[in-house]
Scaffold this active site. Sequence first.
Site, mmCIF file in Angstrom:
data_model
loop_
_atom_site.group_PDB
_atom_site.id
_atom_site.type_symbol
_atom_site.label_atom_id
_atom_site.label_comp_id
_atom_site.label_asym_id
_atom_site.label_seq_id
_atom_site.Cartn_x
_atom_site.Cartn_y
_atom_site.Cartn_z
ATOM 1 N N TRP A 48 72.991 65.485 48.267
ATOM 2 C CA TRP A 48 72.116 66.367 49.047
ATOM 3 C C TRP A 48 72.231 67.847 48.692
ATOM 4 O O TRP A 48 71.289 68.603 48.911
ATOM 5 C CB TRP A 48 72.378 66.203 50.549
ATOM 6 C CG TRP A 48 73.763 66.617 50.978
ATOM 7 C CD1 TRP A 48 74.867 65.836 51.037
ATOM 8 C CD2 TRP A 48 74.193 67.931 51.386
ATOM 9 N NE1 TRP A 48 75.960 66.563 51.462
ATOM 10 C CE2 TRP A 48 75.569 67.848 51.699
ATOM 11 C CE3 TRP A 48 73.539 69.147 51.542
ATOM 12 C CZ2 TRP A 48 76.307 68.955 52.130
ATOM 13 C CZ3 TRP A 48 74.268 70.257 51.968
ATOM 14 C CH2 TRP A 48 75.641 70.145 52.258
ATOM 15 N N GLU B 157 80.903 69.868 66.188
ATOM 16 C CA GLU B 157 81.247 70.395 64.871
ATOM 17 C C GLU B 157 80.713 71.818 64.733
ATOM 18 O O GLU B 157 79.620 72.132 65.216
ATOM 19 C CB GLU B 157 80.645 69.499 63.784
ATOM 20 C CG GLU B 157 81.298 69.654 62.431
ATOM 21 C CD GLU B 157 80.946 68.491 61.494
ATOM 22 O OE1 GLU B 157 80.422 68.780 60.410
ATOM 23 O OE2 GLU B 157 81.180 67.328 61.872
ATOM 24 N N GLU C 19 70.972 74.063 60.830
ATOM 25 C CA GLU C 19 71.418 74.799 59.661
ATOM 26 C C GLU C 19 70.737 76.156 59.542
ATOM 27 O O GLU C 19 69.580 76.325 59.891
ATOM 28 C CB GLU C 19 71.124 74.007 58.371
ATOM 29 C CG GLU C 19 71.779 72.653 58.282
ATOM 30 C CD GLU C 19 70.859 71.525 58.737
ATOM 31 O OE1 GLU C 19 69.917 71.807 59.514
ATOM 32 O OE2 GLU C 19 71.081 70.377 58.330
ATOM 33 N N GLU D 204 79.718 75.957 55.285
ATOM 34 C CA GLU D 204 79.651 75.174 54.054
ATOM 35 C C GLU D 204 79.181 76.093 52.934
ATOM 36 O O GLU D 204 78.157 76.775 53.067
ATOM 37 C CB GLU D 204 78.696 73.991 54.204
ATOM 38 C CG GLU D 204 79.198 72.941 55.181
ATOM 39 C CD GLU D 204 78.201 71.831 55.418
ATOM 40 O OE1 GLU D 204 78.591 70.661 55.341
ATOM 41 O OE2 GLU D 204 77.018 72.144 55.684
ATOM 42 N N ASP E 49 80.415 74.472 61.463
ATOM 43 C CA ASP E 49 80.569 74.408 60.004
ATOM 44 C C ASP E 49 80.254 75.703 59.282
ATOM 45 O O ASP E 49 79.206 76.310 59.510
ATOM 46 C CB ASP E 49 79.618 73.357 59.406
ATOM 47 C CG ASP E 49 79.863 71.957 59.900
ATOM 48 O OD1 ASP E 49 80.976 71.686 60.342
ATOM 49 O OD2 ASP E 49 78.934 71.142 59.839
#
Length: 317
Positions: A220, A125, A156, A129, A127
């Site tokens: 979250w 993946e 992250e 976001e 990402d």
Amino acid sequence: MAFLQQRFLLSCFLIFSSSLLHLVSSRGPVYKPPNVERLTDRFHPAPVSAMMSTFYGSSNIHMKNNGSYADIILDKNSGSGLVSKDRYHHGFFSAAVKLPMGYTSGVVIAFYMSNSDVFPHNHDEIDFELLGHEKRKEWVLQTNIYGNGSVKTGREEKFYLWFDPTQDFHQYTILWNNHHVVFLVDNIPVREVTHNQASSSVYPSKPMSLYTTIWDASEWATHGGKYPVNYNYAPFVASLGELEMEGCLMPRTNSSTMGSCSMSSTLSSSDPIEGDAFTKLTRQQTLGMNWARTKHMFYSYCKDTSRYKVIPPECNA
């Protein structure tokens, strides 16, 4: 009387200035972005309707401008999302996105690549976001990457944006090839993940589909779920267009085999994401990335010693 009027006007000005300063300071300082190469100018946008199909929430997806743009919507009934009609092994993927205004705490808009439908226990993946905000706070950009099912060890990094993403469209771009993964915002690299020995075990390596979704992440998002979605402010509408998807096309099957691929590009280059402009960052792009990370990044997993007792190897590579 004139003196009193002047005192009154001065007081009003000070109150207004203080309020304005508070609004600006709540965003933090806003820096002028550097000039960088515009990689998005190398490709041609395609209609959203031609490249993507409904992932879920069909009633909350509205095509616009003959399918060139799309609105994806979150309301109390459902979120929504689109998925690419093809799978890709490496490529250049970009969209211009405009985010919802107002109180958007708990709302997440994602522009990402994944193969969890084909490799549910061993998926990759990449990402983008965009995390909604409570009042007087700004949208947060989060990037993340998983490789070979490393979903328990997310990687992250979080940034404050240098613009208001609700006022206009801004480009979010993923460049993925065998050399590196690069996340770009308005063509400015904000993160590079180099494919090397240290990162090889968690480097995305299998064909993926491109997704864009809007959904309720109350559990979250926004300070660990402290501020859930408030549907009194719904519907939340994100708009996207200027879609660019170029790379190595794979058949959309449930097969786990790699097989062969064909290039989607109609450009003269036989491989539009393997040339010099895509295998490494230029000096200008490196300066732009350093600017973004120095001025706007406020979290990196590589510095999170409470979460990682042993820093992942790629952080020290």
